[in-house]
Design a protein around this motif. Structure first.
Motif, PDB file in Angstrom:
ATOM      1  N   ILE A 140      30.781  26.708  75.628  1.00 26.56           N
ATOM      2  CA  ILE A 140      31.311  28.048  75.829  1.00 26.56           C
ATOM      3  C   ILE A 140      31.525  28.708  74.469  1.00 26.56           C
ATOM      4  N   PHE A 141      31.139  29.976  74.364  1.00 28.47           N
ATOM      5  CA  PHE A 141      31.396  30.767  73.157  1.00 28.47           C
ATOM      6  C   PHE A 141      32.257  31.957  73.586  1.00 28.47           C
ATOM      7  N   ASN A 142      33.517  31.912  73.203  1.00 27.62           N
ATOM      8  CA  ASN A 142      34.507  32.862  73.701  1.00 27.62           C
ATOM      9  C   ASN A 142      34.867  33.867  72.616  1.00 27.62           C
ATOM     10  N   SER A 143      34.663  35.142  72.901  1.00 26.01           N
ATOM     11  CA  SER A 143      34.975  36.187  71.919  1.00 26.01           C
ATOM     12  C   SER A 143      36.238  36.962  72.278  1.00 26.01           C
ATOM     13  N   LEU A 144      36.976  36.505  73.293  1.00 26.79           N
ATOM     14  CA  LEU A 144      38.181  37.220  73.717  1.00 26.79           C
ATOM     15  C   LEU A 144      39.351  36.852  72.812  1.00 26.79           C
ATOM     16  N   PHE A 145      39.885  37.860  72.132  1.00 30.12           N
ATOM     17  CA  PHE A 145      40.951  37.629  71.168  1.00 30.12           C
ATOM     18  C   PHE A 145      42.321  37.916  71.758  1.00 30.12           C
ATOM     19  N   ASP A 146      43.281  37.055  71.415  1.00 31.82           N
ATOM     20  CA  ASP A 146      44.676  37.238  71.794  1.00 31.82           C
ATOM     21  C   ASP A 146      45.498  37.057  70.525  1.00 31.82           C
ATOM     22  N   TYR A 147      46.394  37.996  70.249  1.00 32.68           N
ATOM     23  CA  TYR A 147      47.187  37.915  69.018  1.00 32.68           C
ATOM     24  C   TYR A 147      48.011  36.626  68.935  1.00 32.68           C
ATOM     25  N   LYS A 148      48.311  36.026  70.084  1.00 34.54           N
ATOM     26  CA  LYS A 148      49.062  34.764  70.075  1.00 34.54           C
ATOM     27  C   LYS A 148      48.296  33.654  69.353  1.00 34.54           C
ATOM     28  N   MET A 149      46.964  33.802  69.275  1.00 33.96           N
ATOM     29  CA  MET A 149      46.163  32.804  68.568  1.00 33.96           C
ATOM     30  C   MET A 149      46.584  32.703  67.105  1.00 33.96           C
ATOM     31  N   ALA A 150      47.084  33.830  66.555  1.00 30.83           N
ATOM     32  CA  ALA A 150      47.426  33.868  65.132  1.00 30.83           C
ATOM     33  C   ALA A 150      48.916  33.963  64.863  1.00 30.83           C
ATOM     34  N   THR A 151      49.675  34.466  65.823  1.00 34.48           N
ATOM     35  CA  THR A 151      51.089  34.741  65.552  1.00 34.48           C
ATOM     36  C   THR A 151      52.007  33.555  65.817  1.00 34.48           C
ATOM     37  N   GLU A 152      51.509  32.518  66.458  1.00 35.63           N
ATOM     38  CA  GLU A 152      52.360  31.360  66.726  1.00 35.63           C
ATOM     39  C   GLU A 152      52.331  30.388  65.555  1.00 35.63           C
ATOM     40  N   GLN A 153      52.390  30.929  64.356  1.00 36.24           N
ATOM     41  CA  GLN A 153      52.475  30.172  63.105  1.00 36.24           C
ATOM     42  C   GLN A 153      53.088  31.109  62.071  1.00 36.24           C
ATOM     43  N   ASN A 154      53.621  30.552  60.992  1.00 39.61           N
ATOM     44  CA  ASN A 154      54.241  31.400  59.975  1.00 39.61           C
ATOM     45  C   ASN A 154      53.715  31.148  58.572  1.00 39.61           C
ATOM     46  N   LYS A 155      52.626  30.412  58.470  1.00 36.44           N
ATOM     47  CA  LYS A 155      52.052  30.136  57.151  1.00 36.44           C
ATOM     48  C   LYS A 155      51.328  31.361  56.600  1.00 36.44           C
ATOM     49  N   TYR A 156      50.687  32.123  57.485  1.00 34.49           N
ATOM     50  CA  TYR A 156      49.908  33.287  57.073  1.00 34.49           C
ATOM     51  C   TYR A 156      50.447  34.537  57.764  1.00 34.49           C
TER      52      TYR A 156
END
Length: 380
Positions: A140-156
């Motif tokens: 599967i190649f999934n292009s659906l983006f959810d901000y939770k993919m990036a916001t559930e961390q605090n390094k960046y």
């Protein structure tokens, strides 16, 4: 159950370019491929812009190109020819028609309009549940983006490049149709990095976007009021027709999206971290990565091997650290750069084609103190 070798979720830029690359490669001739999207892709819902020397792979569907840009800040106004570059715009409807037209004529790629509900992965396949059906795919190649993919961390830090744009038509010639207003920071900043972006289609028609680099979105009314005020003050016009509207939010983060890949589910496009962190420009970044992705697929290798980090990733990281720490003064960075450098140099750096010597010239054009502080925070 409908079984496929590959399922591509999302018929945006990355999904369509991947499907088209598979269509053009004999390796996939005997593969069964499914392209899924919740929309019919029959409306003009966005634009993609980029700069380029000469003709490129999208030339047949370029809607408009410009040879000069306008940059404006508190104490700088620059109108500059950008030769040998052209600034180009593609309307999404032309992109969809072009690539979906080719895909719909293929014998091994099927486009289905259904929304994704769930993915379930086993050691041998992935089950894809949509609103209407169930499909299975080996990969599967999934292009659906959810901000939770990036916001559930605090390094960046995670900022958003968010905007509302109007295509307006005025009954008098007020636009310079040969010039893009790349960034106009002369508007109130209100504690954020805010600018206007103008793409004139003709002397009386243009796309005008109110754009922010910040963590949070605004109430819709604020975007609309800012656009009305800008049009009235900049172009001395209160009467115009809004032909189209455009709304968007692009993630600006150096977060490494690779941790979301599994053995059989890979993320592509914005969901794969392919948007350039410092600018949000995604189309050309995606176009450069698709051939590398296809090569990995043919070798049966994981997308983990698709390298996204390098010196430019680190430059972008520091830039976002600076914006995140003091978003109100973001405009000073851009004003300093455009005061010191020709736009050709800016474009070359943002294209990630500069040498180390040129990198140093670019870095020296930026305000020193905030970047030095950001560097020390990252090192120590």
């Amino acid at each position: 159950m409908n079984e496929y070798d590959y399922i591509i979720i999302g018929a945006g830029a990355s999904g369509l370019l991947l499907a088209d690359a598979m269509l053009n490669d004999s390796f996939f001739d005997q593969k069964k491929i499914l392209l899924l999207d919740k929309d019919a892709k029959d409306v003009n819902d966005r634009t993609w812009c980029f700069w380029e020397e000469g003709d490129g792979q999208f030339e047949a569907i370029v809607h408009k190109k410009w040879n000069s840009i306008h940059f404006q800040g508190e104490d700088i106004i620059r109108r500059t020819d950008i030769n040998p570059y052209s600034y180009k715009m593609i309307r999404s409807i032309d992109f969809y028609d072009h690539y979906l037209g080719r895909i719909k004529e293929s014998s091994n790629i099927t486009f289905i309009q259904e929304a994704l509900v769930d993915l379930k992965e086993t050691h041998s396949k992935v089950t894809v549940q949509t609103t209407s059906n169930t499909y299975s795919g080996k990969y599967i190649f999934n292009s659906l983006f959810d901000y939770k993919m990036a916001t559930e961390q605090n390094k960046y830090p995670v900022l958003q490049q968010h905007f509302v744009g109007w295509v307006i038509k005025i009954d008098k010639p007020v636009f310079n149709s040969n010039e893009v207003t790349y960034m106009d920071f002369s508007i109130p900043q209100k504690g954020n990095t805010r600018f206007m972006y103008v793409l004139p289609y003709s002397e009386n028609t243009a796309l005008i976007e109110y754009t922010l680099f910040s963590e949070q979105l605004l109430p819709k009314k604020e975007y609309d009021e800012a656009l009305k005020k800008y049009i009235a003050e900049r172009f001395k016009c209160d009467a115009y027709e809004i032909i189209e509207t455009e709304v968007g939010s692009i993630p600006m983060t150096a977060y490494d999206f690779k941790e979301h890949h599994t053995n059989r589910v890979s993320y592509i496009g914005t969901a794969g971290g392919w948007a350039k962190p410092s600018t949000g420009y995604t189309l050309m970044s995606t176009a450069k990565k698709i051939p590398k992705l296809v090569a990995l697929i043919k070798q049966d290798k994981s997308l983990q091997k698709l390298k996204l980090k390098g010196k430019f990733w680190f430059y972008d990281l520091l830039f976002l650290d600076v914006l995140h720490n003091d978003n109100a003064n973001g405009h000073t960075i851009f004003e300093s750069i455009f005061k010191s450098l020709k736009p050709q140099m800016v474009f070359k750096f943002l294209d990630e084609k500069t040498s180390l010597k040129e990198d140093i010239v670019y870095i020296n054009s930026c305000p020193k103190a905030p970047f030095i502080k950001a560097l020390f925070r990252r090192i120590f």
